[in-house]
Design a protein around this motif. Structure first.
Motif: not given
Ligand code: MV4
Length: 447
Positions: A124-145
């Motif tokens: 992403q920093n290099a402007g290379v497309p990634t699959i739509p998704g979360t930025k980083g690791a998911l910390n808990n169920k609420r965030e994940a849901l």
């Protein structure tokens, strides 16, 4: 340049590396486990050192044994091949600390790319497309849901420490999400000692296309084209080709320049591979970077005429890349079949003695093998016996030549997946280049 290299691997890739060293006038040290005493790589090396018993954890993965072997033999560098310690950043760091060059990129880059979230962020920093998704690791169920609802279903949960298909879980509906999230975390914890996961939109039957790159220590970066590695089963590739067929040149070129952008951005200093998934609209997305020499590197060598192992060694020894992008020409079409000692129907390993062995040959045929007639295939490591690589002036000539060469290949005493590869290459789907990551499974269902 180095005067002696230790090869921390076995089988066909150890043989491949020894051959490159020999042509470069570099002495070789083979290491081997007790069950590999009679292996081809042991017979071909200048020096040999037994490093332990059969279990990989006690031999090919045993860092202290390998470092001592390098020290005792006076090797200047270690080539890790693929698998085993090739993407272990701690090993690369240990080599450097022991004054031995690790033939591969800087250990900090191995570490960054071994973390699938780190790789995604680098892209992403290099402007290379990634699959739509979360930025980083998911910390808990609420965030994940919350994230799952934003991304939508189907989605895929991936382990931060996974890769190559390990630690992934597809979720088709919201009702299954939290259960899968918990299981994915537990699996990640058990398999990698790290339960961090992230999620992406799930692409159905994408193509897997990867770009081969080379960077040196002087900020020179080139690509050597792409390989289509879509034909796999349970994440084990079985047939690869280069160039990718049915890929618009505009898309191909965008994938190449995205790959260059990424390695430039991170200062990549070895041979590497950028993996992309490509959907049926020809959108491409970075999934991960492999910081090692790949099994399928020969098809790139065939179409470019560039010896990737020699390039890796030269770069590691501090030479400038002798090739510019303009120097790289793409000629012919190459296909590789992985000759695995497995049942062609249920893929169970098939170890045992090779009682009769005859390799194909002739114009346009290359065999990178780690075995010979009378060799006993041991059950302790992966099942790759050899790689059969064929080229032709175009894809269909390469395909027909591969069918001829597969037919000529005689291996008796054990089973191989040659009959399956013959079927795939004879199918209309393959002939028309209609290949994707779901094709092998669907052909297997037909049989
Ligand atoms: C995916 C995917 C679909 N959607 N990610 C498998 C290996 C690892 N490098 C990534 N993999 C996949 N990631 C999203 N968002 C499908 C696969 C995948 C696959 C990828 C490459 C080659 C073969 C594959 C077989 C099944 C699934």
């Amino acid at each position: 340049m180095y005067s002696k290299i230790l090869i921390a691997n076995r089988g066909e890739i150890a043989v491949r590396i020894i051959r490159a060293c020999r042509e470069m006038g570099i002495k070789t040290v083979a290491v081997y486990s007790t069950v590999d005493r009679e292996s081809l790589h042991v017979g071909l090396a200048d020096e040999t050192i037994c490093i332990g018993p059969a279990a990989a954890s006690e031999s090919y993965l045993k860092i202290p044994a390998i470092i001592s072997a390098a020290e005792v033999s006076g090797a200047d560098a270690i080539h890790p091949g693929y698998g085993f310690l090739s993407e272990d950043s701690a090993f690369a760091e240990k080599c450097v600390a022991s004054n031995i060059d690790f033939i591969g990129p800087k250990h900090s880059i191995i570490k960054m790319m071994g973390d699938k979230i780190g790789g995604r962020q680098a892209a992403q920093n290099a402007g290379v497309p990634t699959i739509p998704g979360t930025k980083g690791a998911l910390n808990n169920k609420r965030e994940a849901l919350e994230a799952s609802e934003k991304i939508g279903f189907p989605l895929i949960i991936k382990a931060k420490a996974g890769g190559g298909g390990k630690g992934m879980r597809v979720v088709y509906s919201k009702s299954n999400f939290l259960k899968s999230f918990d299981l994915a975390k537990l699996e990640g914890e058990a398999a990698f000692g790290n339960g961090d996961v992230f999620i992406e939109k799930y692409l159905q039957n994408p193509r897997h296309i990867e770009v081969q790159v080379l960077g040196d220590k002087f900020n020179n970066y080139i690509h050597l084209g792409e390989r289509d590695c879509s034909l796999q089963r349970r994440h084990q590739k079985i047939i690869e080709e280069s160039p990718a067929s049915n890929l618009p040149d505009k898309v191909r070129e965008k994938m190449w320049s995205a790959s260059i952008r990424l390695i430039q951005d991170i200062g990549y200093d070895s041979a590497g591979t950028i993996e992309f998934l490509v959907d049926d609209q020809y959108n491409f997305y970075f999934i991960e970077m492999n910081t090692r020499l790949q099994v399928e590197h020969p098809i790139t060598e065939i179409i470019t005429g560039i010896d990737l192992v020699k390039e890796q060694i030269k770069i590691s020894a501090g030479e400038k890349l002798g090739i510019t992008q303009q120097d790289v020409n793409f000629n012919n079409h190459a296909i590789e079949c992985r000759i695995n000692a497995e049942s062609p129907t249920n893929f169970m390993p098939s170890p045992g003695k090779i009682i009769r062995y005859r390799e194909p040959g002739g114009f346009g045929v290359r065999v990178d093998s780690g075995v010979y007639q009378g060799y006993d295939v041991v059950p302790y490591y992966d099942s790759l016996l050899a790689k059969l690589i064929c080229f032709g002036k175009d894809r269909n000539e390469a395909r027909i030549r591969m069918l001829r060469a597969l037919d000529e290949y005689q291996i008796d005493g054990i089973e191989t997946i040659i009959p399956l590869q013959y079927r795939i290459l004879s199918s209309l789907y393959y002939e028309e280049g209609k290949i994707h990551t779901g094709l092998v499974e669907s052909l297997l269902k037909e049989i």
